[in-house]
Design a protein around this motif. Structure first.
Motif, short mmCIF file in Angstrom:
data_model
loop_
_atom_site.label_atom_id
_atom_site.label_comp_id
_atom_site.label_asym_id
_atom_site.label_seq_id
_atom_site.Cartn_x
_atom_site.Cartn_y
_atom_site.Cartn_z
N GLY A 91 54.27 -18.03 16.64
CA GLY A 91 55.16 -19.15 16.40
C GLY A 91 54.76 -20.42 17.13
O GLY A 91 55.26 -21.50 16.83
N ASP A 92 53.82 -20.32 18.09
CA ASP A 92 53.35 -21.49 18.82
C ASP A 92 52.34 -22.29 18.01
O ASP A 92 51.68 -21.76 17.11
CB ASP A 92 52.67 -21.07 20.13
N TYR A 93 52.21 -23.56 18.37
CA TYR A 93 51.23 -24.47 17.78
C TYR A 93 50.32 -24.99 18.89
O TYR A 93 50.76 -25.16 20.03
CB TYR A 93 51.91 -25.68 17.13
N VAL A 94 49.07 -25.28 18.54
CA VAL A 94 48.11 -25.88 19.46
C VAL A 94 47.41 -27.00 18.71
O VAL A 94 47.02 -26.83 17.55
CB VAL A 94 47.07 -24.84 19.95
N PHE A 95 47.23 -28.15 19.37
CA PHE A 95 46.47 -29.27 18.80
C PHE A 95 45.15 -29.38 19.55
O PHE A 95 45.13 -29.40 20.79
CB PHE A 95 47.24 -30.58 18.93
N VAL A 96 44.04 -29.45 18.80
CA VAL A 96 42.71 -29.61 19.38
C VAL A 96 42.17 -30.97 18.93
O VAL A 96 41.93 -31.17 17.74
CB VAL A 96 41.75 -28.47 18.94
N PRO A 97 41.98 -31.90 19.87
CA PRO A 97 41.44 -33.22 19.51
C PRO A 97 39.99 -33.14 19.06
O PRO A 97 39.29 -32.16 19.36
CB PRO A 97 41.54 -34.02 20.82
N PRO A 98 39.49 -34.17 18.38
CA PRO A 98 38.08 -34.20 17.97
C PRO A 98 37.15 -33.99 19.17
O PRO A 98 37.42 -34.48 20.27
CB PRO A 98 37.90 -35.59 17.38
N TYR A 99 36.09 -33.27 18.94
CA TYR A 99 35.01 -33.02 19.90
C TYR A 99 35.45 -32.27 21.16
O TYR A 99 34.69 -32.19 22.12
CB TYR A 99 34.30 -34.33 20.29
N MET A 100 36.64 -31.70 21.20
CA MET A 100 37.12 -30.97 22.37
C MET A 100 36.51 -29.56 22.38
O MET A 100 36.86 -28.72 21.53
CB MET A 100 38.64 -30.87 22.37
N ALA A 101 35.61 -29.31 23.30
CA ALA A 101 34.99 -27.98 23.42
C ALA A 101 36.05 -26.99 23.89
O ALA A 101 36.85 -27.30 24.78
CB ALA A 101 33.83 -28.03 24.39
N HIS A 102 36.06 -25.81 23.29
CA HIS A 102 37.04 -24.80 23.66
C HIS A 102 36.54 -23.40 23.30
O HIS A 102 35.57 -23.24 22.58
CB HIS A 102 38.41 -25.06 23.01
#
Length: 132
Positions: A91-102
């Motif tokens: 049910g959680d959401y995560v936002f990953v910005p452009p070029y963000m290494a993860h």
């Protein structure tokens, strides 16, 4: 492909012919290849129990993630270069910005982690890295 109609993509009918990262399995459902999308991508990512993905980023694409099952962990480095972890639940959401290494980790030893991914590009941009 024709874009003047609705497209139904039944569950399980996506394609794995998209960018992949070691430790993960990505499936494209809505993309340029599958339905002729011109501005978005949607699909699923599966991470098996006890597995961590390789480090990667998604280029200029913004990425929204919705946790369907499991408790995936997202690892990245903050502005000071310190490693940070985001623990998630269904049910959680995560936002990953452009070029963000993860890195995406599945700490469970029993349950697969499944997330739905939406990107601001019509293809799954994936740049695999040697490290965060």
């Amino acid at each position: 492909m024709e874009n003047s109609k609705l497209h139904h993509v039944p569950g399980g009918s996506g394609t794995s012919t998209t960018g992949q990262t070691p430790g993960m399995h990505r499936v494209a459902a809505i993309s340029a290849q599958t339905v002729g999308a011109q501005a978005i991508f949607m699909g699923q990512t599966h991470v098996a129990p006890g597995i961590s993905s390789g480090p990667h980023h998604h280029g200029h694409s913004e990425t929204g993630i919705y946790v369907v099952s499991g408790r995936p962990r997202f690892v990245y480095k903050d502005e000071e270069g310190e490693e940070e972890r985001i623990e998630t639940s269904p049910g959680d959401y995560v936002f990953v910005p452009p070029y963000m290494a993860h890195i995406e980790e599945n700490p469970s030893q029993h349950e697969e982690a499944v997330v739905v991914v939406a990107r601001s590009t019509q293809e799954a941009v994936v740049e695999n890295l040697d490290s965060l």
